[in-house]
Scaffold this active site. Sequence first.
Site, short mmCIF file in Angstrom:
data_model
loop_
_atom_site.label_atom_id
_atom_site.label_comp_id
_atom_site.label_asym_id
_atom_site.label_seq_id
_atom_site.Cartn_x
_atom_site.Cartn_y
_atom_site.Cartn_z
N ASN A 241 4.78 -36.03 39.31
CA ASN A 241 3.70 -36.82 38.69
C ASN A 241 4.15 -37.62 37.46
O ASN A 241 3.64 -38.71 37.21
CB ASN A 241 2.49 -35.94 38.38
CG ASN A 241 2.82 -34.83 37.42
OD1 ASN A 241 3.98 -34.43 37.28
ND2 ASN A 241 1.81 -34.32 36.75
N PRO B 62 15.38 -33.91 40.25
CA PRO B 62 14.02 -34.47 40.29
C PRO B 62 13.29 -33.98 41.53
O PRO B 62 13.92 -33.46 42.46
CB PRO B 62 14.26 -35.98 40.40
CG PRO B 62 15.72 -36.22 40.39
CD PRO B 62 16.42 -34.90 40.59
N GLU C 207 11.87 -34.37 45.10
CA GLU C 207 12.35 -35.18 46.23
C GLU C 207 11.39 -36.34 46.52
O GLU C 207 11.75 -37.30 47.20
CB GLU C 207 12.52 -34.30 47.48
CG GLU C 207 11.26 -33.60 47.99
CD GLU C 207 10.97 -32.26 47.29
OE1 GLU C 207 11.37 -32.10 46.11
OE2 GLU C 207 10.35 -31.39 47.93
N THR D 100 5.69 -22.39 43.33
CA THR D 100 7.12 -22.63 43.10
C THR D 100 7.56 -21.87 41.85
O THR D 100 8.65 -21.29 41.82
CB THR D 100 7.39 -24.14 42.94
OG1 THR D 100 6.93 -24.81 44.11
CG2 THR D 100 8.86 -24.43 42.73
N VAL E 250 18.89 -12.81 34.73
CA VAL E 250 18.29 -12.69 33.39
C VAL E 250 18.48 -13.99 32.61
O VAL E 250 18.92 -14.02 31.46
CB VAL E 250 18.85 -11.47 32.62
CG1 VAL E 250 17.94 -11.14 31.42
CG2 VAL E 250 18.94 -10.25 33.51
N GLU F 121 6.46 -24.74 33.36
CA GLU F 121 5.30 -25.63 33.13
C GLU F 121 4.60 -25.78 34.47
O GLU F 121 5.04 -26.55 35.32
CB GLU F 121 5.77 -27.00 32.62
CG GLU F 121 6.39 -26.98 31.24
CD GLU F 121 5.37 -26.74 30.13
OE1 GLU F 121 4.16 -26.64 30.43
OE2 GLU F 121 5.79 -26.64 28.97
N GLY G 27 0.80 -25.23 37.05
CA GLY G 27 -0.48 -25.92 37.30
C GLY G 27 -1.63 -25.43 36.44
O GLY G 27 -1.47 -24.54 35.59
N CYS H 244 -1.16 -32.32 35.24
CA CYS H 244 -1.29 -30.86 35.26
C CYS H 244 -2.38 -30.35 34.31
O CYS H 244 -3.08 -29.40 34.60
CB CYS H 244 0.04 -30.22 34.90
SG CYS H 244 0.70 -30.86 33.36
N GLU I 99 -6.53 -26.12 42.13
CA GLU I 99 -6.04 -27.38 41.57
C GLU I 99 -6.04 -28.44 42.68
O GLU I 99 -5.40 -28.26 43.72
CB GLU I 99 -4.60 -27.16 41.06
CG GLU I 99 -4.07 -28.31 40.25
CD GLU I 99 -2.63 -28.08 39.79
OE1 GLU I 99 -1.82 -27.57 40.60
OE2 GLU I 99 -2.31 -28.43 38.65
N GLU J 64 7.18 -26.79 25.80
CA GLU J 64 7.98 -27.99 25.62
C GLU J 64 7.48 -28.69 24.38
O GLU J 64 6.35 -28.48 23.93
CB GLU J 64 7.84 -28.90 26.86
CG GLU J 64 8.48 -28.23 28.07
CD GLU J 64 8.72 -29.15 29.26
OE1 GLU J 64 7.76 -29.81 29.68
OE2 GLU J 64 9.86 -29.17 29.76
P1 NAD Z 1 6.23 -28.33 43.41
O1 NAD Z 1 6.07 -26.96 42.89
O2 NAD Z 1 6.00 -28.57 44.85
O3 NAD Z 1 7.72 -28.87 43.12
C1 NAD Z 1 8.24 -28.91 41.83
C2 NAD Z 1 9.75 -28.98 41.91
O4 NAD Z 1 10.26 -27.72 42.33
C3 NAD Z 1 10.29 -30.01 42.89
O5 NAD Z 1 11.42 -30.62 42.33
C4 NAD Z 1 10.68 -29.16 44.09
O6 NAD Z 1 11.71 -29.72 44.89
C5 NAD Z 1 11.17 -27.91 43.40
N1 NAD Z 1 11.15 -26.70 44.23
C6 NAD Z 1 10.32 -26.38 45.24
N2 NAD Z 1 10.61 -25.16 45.72
C7 NAD Z 1 11.65 -24.68 45.00
C8 NAD Z 1 12.39 -23.47 45.01
N3 NAD Z 1 12.12 -22.50 45.87
N4 NAD Z 1 13.39 -23.31 44.11
C9 NAD Z 1 13.67 -24.29 43.20
N5 NAD Z 1 12.99 -25.46 43.14
C10 NAD Z 1 11.99 -25.66 44.04
O7 NAD Z 1 5.31 -29.24 42.49
P2 NAD Z 1 4.94 -30.78 42.68
O8 NAD Z 1 4.05 -30.87 43.87
O9 NAD Z 1 6.18 -31.60 42.62
O10 NAD Z 1 4.13 -31.08 41.36
C11 NAD Z 1 2.78 -30.80 41.20
C12 NAD Z 1 2.57 -29.49 40.49
O11 NAD Z 1 3.28 -29.50 39.25
C13 NAD Z 1 1.13 -29.24 40.13
O12 NAD Z 1 0.80 -27.91 40.36
C14 NAD Z 1 1.07 -29.54 38.64
O13 NAD Z 1 0.03 -28.89 37.96
C15 NAD Z 1 2.41 -29.10 38.19
N6 NAD Z 1 2.78 -29.76 36.95
C16 NAD Z 1 2.79 -29.04 35.78
C17 NAD Z 1 3.10 -29.66 34.58
C18 NAD Z 1 3.11 -28.90 33.29
O14 NAD Z 1 3.73 -29.37 32.34
N7 NAD Z 1 2.48 -27.76 33.17
C19 NAD Z 1 3.39 -31.02 34.57
C20 NAD Z 1 3.36 -31.72 35.78
C21 NAD Z 1 3.06 -31.08 36.95
#
Ligand code: NAD
Length: 483
Positions: free
Chosen positions: A152, A176, A178, A231, A243, A249, A251, A283, A380, A457
């Site tokens: 996002n 990043p 994908e 995730t 460890v 960060e 949802g 988020c 969410e 952060e």
């Molecule tokens: P996602 O969890 O699908 O993916 C996030 C990242 O994790 C991607 O780069 C993905 O490739 C990677 N990933 C997925 N599975 C993994 C694994 N098993 N091991 C390591 N990496 C893995 O999230 P998204 O759909 O890209 O983003 C939306 C989500 O992110 C929403 O839930 C949103 O609330 C959250 N978000 C949180 C913040 C915050 O600062 N709190 C900011 C932006 C987005």
Amino acid sequence: MMAQPKASHFIDGVYVDDTAGAVIEVIYPATGAVIARLHEATAAVIEQALASAARAQAAWAATRPVERARILRRAADLIRLRNPELARLETLDTGKPIQETLVADWPSGADALEYFAGLAPSVGGETIPLGRDFAYTIREALGVCVGIGAWNYPSQIACWKSAPALALGNAMVFKPSEVTPLGALKLAEIFIEAGLPAGLFNVVQGRGAVGSTLVSDARVAKVSLTGSVSTGRKVYALAAQGVRHVTMELGGKSPILVFDDASVEDAVGAAMLGNFYSAGQVCSNGTRVFVQKGIKAKFLKRLAERTAAIRLGDPLDEATQMGPLVSGAQLAKVLGYIETAKAEGATLICGGGQAGVEGAFVLPTVFADVTDAMTIAREEVFGPVMAVLDFDSEDEAVARANATEFGLAAGVFTADITRAHRVIGALQAGTCWINAYNLTPVEMPFGGSKLSGVGRENGHAAVEHYSQLKSVYVGMGPVDAPY
Ligand code: NAD
């Protein structure tokens, strides 16, 4: 290909590719056009990235903090200079309107680089008097950090993670999402141009499996993830095996409480910002808007009027206020939530479906009379869908606002300052606003409680998460041993 980079990955100061990796197609969600074709990192690429980061980190940690800071400040200047072209790329990568990407995405990344550049040279330890003896502490870098981003705010996330990491003497390997892989490659280029030694910021592309390979590597000292709770659970568990330090960060399903005495105009404006900016893909959005019954009618009337005036359209047109969702998959998910809300009996005030025939556009949507049990009040959505719930008393609103597993953010709108602070004190959320919403200046720590995450952060708080203490006891006299 409108936005094809030189290669998929950026490692040790140069672009790298390995066409053996699975293909990642980058799609502009406003039209569905493929704008770049990349490859996932293979095991060889991941090894190259981690090895080069580990190699570069020791010398960087030994570099004077003012010198590190100078390079980061130069990177911030380059970002500001190139903001128009970077914003355009961010818009192509995400579909977010250029009106937003020009002011919010890379500019807030540049802020982070400036902020941590300013902070790093003054980060030190303390001296602890112990009578004859004394102790001191040294704040040291952690080593190689892995950053994993969501789609996002791809470039902002890359900057928010790399700025404190690099300022404090760490190296970072960044993966990043994908879905939005392009901005981080530009950041890697900019760092090199600003004078950052090769290897300190490497970018590797890939899906979840590439992320988990990075997180599991013995050379990695810290993992910072921005992503969903599911995730987060997996990455946190994997990091625990080594460890490793973590920042999560995740949802949210954050509440905004609007009391009878609030300015309706301000509360409506904030609720719109907190649900419709970036087509609702933020988020910390306040997706449960609790409105006290006395102003419910006025609130909904102004909300409907102002929402109807939102301009959807071509994200590259500066007049456009809302673009498409990031992908077809996200479109399907959000439309599913809208249909569920209708089926569960929420009152549709405006929007309520897809906009147009091309691209992943959803009409800004408001549901009223939402109850706590409805799916849109619990999960969410990550799209432009606002749920308005009503309440009678302060105690009731606070209890209902807290009745969620999430704890990312919260907001309160009231003219009563005592109530504002009392309510904020009672809300279970890591990042809160009073008579404002979703403003996240780099000076203020940002992060969640409960399932929304651990660590922070931004702000001074981030220093704790990208460094560790070494305590040193200094004996100043004979050793007193009982043997
Ligand atoms: P996602 O969890 O699908 O993916 C996030 C990242 O994790 C991607 O780069 C993905 O490739 C990677 N990933 C997925 N599975 C993994 C694994 N098993 N091991 C390591 N990496 C893995 O999230 P998204 O759909 O890209 O983003 C939306 C989500 O992110 C929403 O839930 C949103 O609330 C959250 N978000 C949180 C913040 C915050 O600062 N709190 C900011 C932006 C987005």
